[in-house]
Each structure stands twice: as structure tokens, then as C-alpha cells.
Scaffold this active site. Structure first.
Site, mmCIF file in Angstrom:
data_model
loop_
_atom_site.group_PDB
_atom_site.id
_atom_site.type_symbol
_atom_site.label_atom_id
_atom_site.label_comp_id
_atom_site.label_asym_id
_atom_site.label_seq_id
_atom_site.Cartn_x
_atom_site.Cartn_y
_atom_site.Cartn_z
ATOM 1 N N HIS A 173 0.832 -1.221 0.000
ATOM 2 C CA HIS A 173 0.000 0.000 0.000
ATOM 3 C C HIS A 173 0.861 1.263 0.000
ATOM 4 C CE1 HIS A 173 -3.339 -2.689 1.289
ATOM 5 N NE2 HIS A 173 -2.391 -3.232 2.038
ATOM 6 N N SER A 193 14.891 21.640 -15.617
ATOM 7 C CA SER A 193 13.671 22.395 -15.877
ATOM 8 C C SER A 193 14.058 23.717 -16.513
ATOM 9 C CB SER A 193 12.936 22.632 -14.558
ATOM 10 O OG SER A 193 12.114 23.777 -14.673
ATOM 11 N N LYS A 233 15.910 21.575 -10.420
ATOM 12 C CA LYS A 233 15.277 20.317 -10.844
ATOM 13 C C LYS A 233 16.205 19.343 -11.576
ATOM 14 C CE LYS A 233 11.307 19.327 -10.688
ATOM 15 N NZ LYS A 233 10.113 19.889 -11.267
ATOM 16 N N GLU A 256 9.685 8.495 -16.931
ATOM 17 C CA GLU A 256 8.298 8.952 -17.131
ATOM 18 C C GLU A 256 7.804 8.611 -18.529
ATOM 19 O OE1 GLU A 256 7.589 13.094 -15.399
ATOM 20 O OE2 GLU A 256 9.745 12.836 -15.237
#
Ligand code: ARG
Length: 458
Positions: A156, A277, A283, A290
Site C-alpha cells: 500500500h 527544468s 530540478k 516517465e
């Protein structure tokens, strides 16, 4: 351009219709298989005396020349042709004259395209399996370095029990081994030759389908000519294997994305496989992972596409089936691209054991071991579970961990507690003692590594 099939009609189709009908822009990638298939067909025609042996030799030499010229780039593919089958035959006829026109004896584009696709996907499956093995090898390198790197295992997405980073990565090796099995198993069903089924009803020529099948490396032939030209199960199965593999890569990518966040910081990806970024200077984004997760969606779409194209098609060949290719090839290219980027991304990924350990120390992931400790001293598991839970609740209130509870405090819950409790709940012990088959303990981990290494010879 004059149509090779002009006859019944003048072949004077509208330009729009030609473009709509054409598949050469996406089926030209099968030129190698198309030519090899035609060579075997010519050889069969010669061997069976359907055409003269000398004519067969001329056809084969002509096809060899076309193949060489396509490979070298000397022969550009004419995008005006309807498909790759027509293109090759047309060039052959231009080069050889009337002999070239004999190639299509006892054959149809229907069995030809089924043949080309089977041979193409067979080659692609081998390439994907090779990439899968490379990815497993990259994982094994990480596994070797992290056999005792403690991390929390999750259920979980809540810290659950202590495991090692190696144990976690081994789970992915098992998935990838199953993917290899799936591709190999699919290949076994796919590797039957449809050539000789002709348009749908076989032929009156004395052909030898086994001769062609053997030359082209098939294990056998499609036993019903109608099925041979209508069957695209192998496409469905192929893309299904791709979709399952992508699901695995996507789950792994998701974890890599989580692990490289500041919230986890279990791993650091190489700069080579991350991006910055355009506005936030701090970043370092895991774009590759992704994208793999994102591209999984399109492969699922490819699977749905082929299933839907086939649904409701009457036997035998229907032009709808030309719509099989783009989705399948998209799945092939996407899977190869994703594996291709995953391999170096994993090889260059750095584990951060301190952070994994810190997370393991914080989530009471030794609470099961605390209960098991009492069970080993004679308490039934449910009662032990309850005591362990109460102690955890007390720790949460006091903002402390199980390791810092004093023996005196432990004894308030049960007089079965002794000083050996601290050893029983130390994370090192918790992992080291989990030597049940498949578990994270060193011995079990080594056995799994062996299993995976042996699996690479599949
Ligand atoms: N380009 C076609 C395809 O991909 C080849 C088969 C055409 N057969 C036919 N009878 N029109 O399916």
C-alpha cells in the site's frame, strides 16, 4: 502508374484512392523478409518443375541483386507502389523481363503478406529477447552490489517489512524472465509457414509447402489454407507480450521516479538520463522513466487496435488486415526504444544505501519480527500481533522506535520478553534471518541470483 493487377479493371484508380489504399510507407520495412520469402518460393517452383530450374536461378539472382541494392541504398523504394510486395515484383520484372512475371505463380499477396509478417515479427521477437537479457544483466550488476543494502519493503506504499535492494530488484528480474518465456512461447506458435495457402484455397499446382517452410526456418506449416491467410493471432499475441513487458517497465519506471524524488532519495539517476527544468534551477527530472511509463499507454492502444481490427472479419483475407501493421510496428519500435534507454539508465543508476536504511529505521517495519519473537517463545500469533501493535502505538505516542523501548517497558506487555529481543528486532537480523526460499536473506538472495543467471540461457 500502371497497376500490376490491371486486367479486370483498367487499374485507373483515383489518386486519393491510391494513397488511401497504399501500405508501402509502413510495410517497406519488411523488404528483407519479402525478398527471402520470394527466393524460397522461386526455388520451390524450380524444384517442383513448375518453372524451369534455370528460370528459378534467374529469379533468385535477380532477387539477390534487389536485396543488395536496397541494403546499399542504390535502389530507392518507390513510394508510388501499393505495397512492398508489388514494389519488389515490379523491380524484378523491370530487371528480368518476362521471367520476372513468373515469380507470382502459385502465390498470392495474401499468403505473401502473412509470411512476411511472421518472419518479420520472429526476427523482432529475437531482438527484444536479446534486449531483455541485457536489461537483466544490468540489473544483476546492481544486485551484486546491494545484497545487504537494507531498504523498507512496501505494501500500500506504506513501509511494511525489511528487505534488501537486491531482493527488490530481483523481483523485476523474475518479471523480465517471464517476458522472455512469453516471447519464446509465442514464437513457437507463430513459427508456422502460411506460404502456399495462396489467395485462400491453395492451388492446383504441385507445390511443396514443406520445402519453402524449411528453407525459411519454420517449424512447420499452417494446416488450413483459409486459416493461413486469415490468422493474425500471432500479431495479437506478439503485441500482448509487448504490452505485458511494457507494464513491467512502467511499474519499474514508477518506482524509479519515486525513488529519485527528495521524499525517498533511494537512488540517483545519472545526469545522462535526466533533464533539467527550463524555469526551476534545482530540478533533475526523471523524464526517461516517465516516458517509458507514458509510452506503455500507446502499446496498450496497439493491442486494442489489432484486436478491434480483427473482430468481426469474415474469412478469409480482408483489406482491413492491412491495418494490422502500423500498430504492431509501433509496439515493436516502442518496446525496443524503451528497453534501449532502460538498460543504460539502470547500469548508471546509483543506489543510496544510507537513505534506504534511514527509511527502514523509521517505519516500525520490524513490528512483525517483534510479534514473531513472542510466537517463538510460545505465544499464539494473534496474541503476539496484538501486543506488538500496542507497543508500536505507544512508540508513536512517545515518538520513539522499537529499538529504544527498555526491557522493563517490554515486560509490562509480556514477561516472555528478554534481552535477546533487541537482536531479534534489529533490521540486520530481520533481513538476515529471512532465508525462506524467495526471501531477502543472503542465502535466499544468492539462490535467486543463480536462478536468474540460469534463466539467461532460455
Ligand atoms: N498490403 C496488403 C496488406 O498489408 C497486402 C495484401 C494485399 N492483398 C490483397 N488481396 N489486396 O495486407
Amino acid at each position: 502508374m500502371a497497376k500490376m493487377w490491371a486486367g479486370r479493371t483498367a487499374g485507373a484508380t483515383d489518386k486519393l484512392a491510391d494513397d488511401f489504399n497504399s501500405s508501402i510507407s509502413f510495410d517497406s520495412r519488411m523488404y528483407r523478409q519479402d525478398i527471402k520469402g520470394s527466393m524460397a518460393h522461386a526455388a520451390m517452383l524450380g524444384a517442383q518443375g513448375i518453372i524451369a530450374e534455370s528460370e528459378a536461378d534467374t529469379l533468385i539472382a535477380g532477387l539477390e541483386g534487389i536485396l543488395a541494392d536496397l541494403e546499399s541504398g542504390a535502389l530507392p523504394i518507390n513510394m508510388e507502389c501499393e505495397d512492398i510486395h508489388m514494389f519488389v515484383e515490379q523491380v524484378l520484372t523491370e530487371r528480368l523481363g518476362d521471367v520476372g512475371k513468373k515469380l507470382h505463380t502459385a502465390r498470392s499477396r495474401n499468403d505473401q503478406v502473412a509470411l512476411d509478417l511472421r518472419m518479420n515479427l520472429r526476427d523482432e521477437a529475437e531482438g527484444i529477447v536479446a534486449l531483455l537479457k541485457e536489461l537483466i544483466r544490468a540489473l544483476l550488476e546492481q544486485i551484486e552490489c546491494n545484497k545487504t543494502t537494507i531498504m523498507p519493503g512496501y505494501t500500500h506504499l506504506q513501509r511494511a517489512q525489511p528487505i534488501t535492494f537486491a531482493h527488490h530488484l530481483l523481483a523485476y528480474c523474475m518479471m523480465l524472465l517471464r517476458d522472455i518465456d512469453r516471447f519464446n512461447d509465442m514464437k513457437r506458435r507463430m513459427n508456422l509457414s502460411p506460404i502456399g495457402c495462396c489467395a485462400l484455397a491453395g492451388t492446383t499446382y504441385d507445390t511443396d509447402r514443406y520445402f519453402e517452410a524449411e528453407r525459411l526456418g519454420f517449424d512447420g506449416i499452417c494446416m488450413n489454407s483459409i486459416d493461413g491467410v486469415s490468422d493474425r493471432d500471432f500479431c495479437v499475441e506478439f503485441v500482448s507480450c509487448c504490452a505485458t513487458l511494457m507494464m513491467h517497465l512502467s511499474r519499474f519506471s514508477e518506482e524509479i521516479i519515486l525513488w529519485s524524488s527528495w521524499e525517498f532519495k533511494f537512488v540517483e539517476l545519472s545526469d545522462a538520463y535526466t533533464t533539467g527544468s527550463s524555469i526551476m534551477p534545482q530540478k533533475k527530472n526523471p523524464d526517461m522513466a516517465e516516458l517509458i511509463r507514458g509510452k506503455t499507454g500507446r502499446v496498450y492502444g496497439d493491442l486494442m487496435g489489432i484486436l478491434t481490427v480483427l473482430k468481426g472479419l469474415p474469412l478469409a483475407y480482408n483489406k482491413d488486415m492491412q491495418e494490422d501493421k502500423e500498430g504492431i510496428f509501433d509496439a515493436v519500435d516502442t518496446v525496443k526504444m524503451c528497453l534501449g534507454i532502460m538498460i543504460p539508465m539502470i547500469s548508471t543508476m546509483k543506489a543510496i544505501p544510507e537513505n534506504m536504511l534511514k527509511a527502514a529505521q523509521e517505519g516500525f517495519i520490524n513490528a512483525t519480527d517483534l510479534a514473531d519473537y513472542l510466537v517463538k517463545k510460545g505465544l499464539p500469533f494473534r496474541s503476539a500481533y496484538k501486543i506488538s501493535g500496542s507497543i508500536v502505538a505507544e512508540c508513536i505516542r512517545k515518538k520513539c522506535v522499537l529499538e529504544s523501548v527498555t526491557l522493563e517497558e517490554y515486560r509490562q506487555y509480556s514477561d516472555l520478553f528478554d534481552s535477546d529481543v533487541y537482536d531479534a528486532i534489529s533490521l540486520e537480523t530481520c533481513v538476515a534471518k529471512r532465508i525462506s526460499v524467495g526471501g531477502p536473506g543472503l542465502e535466499s538472495c544468492e539462490a535467486q541470483i543463480e536462478f536468474v543467471k540460469n534463466g539467461l540461457s532460455r
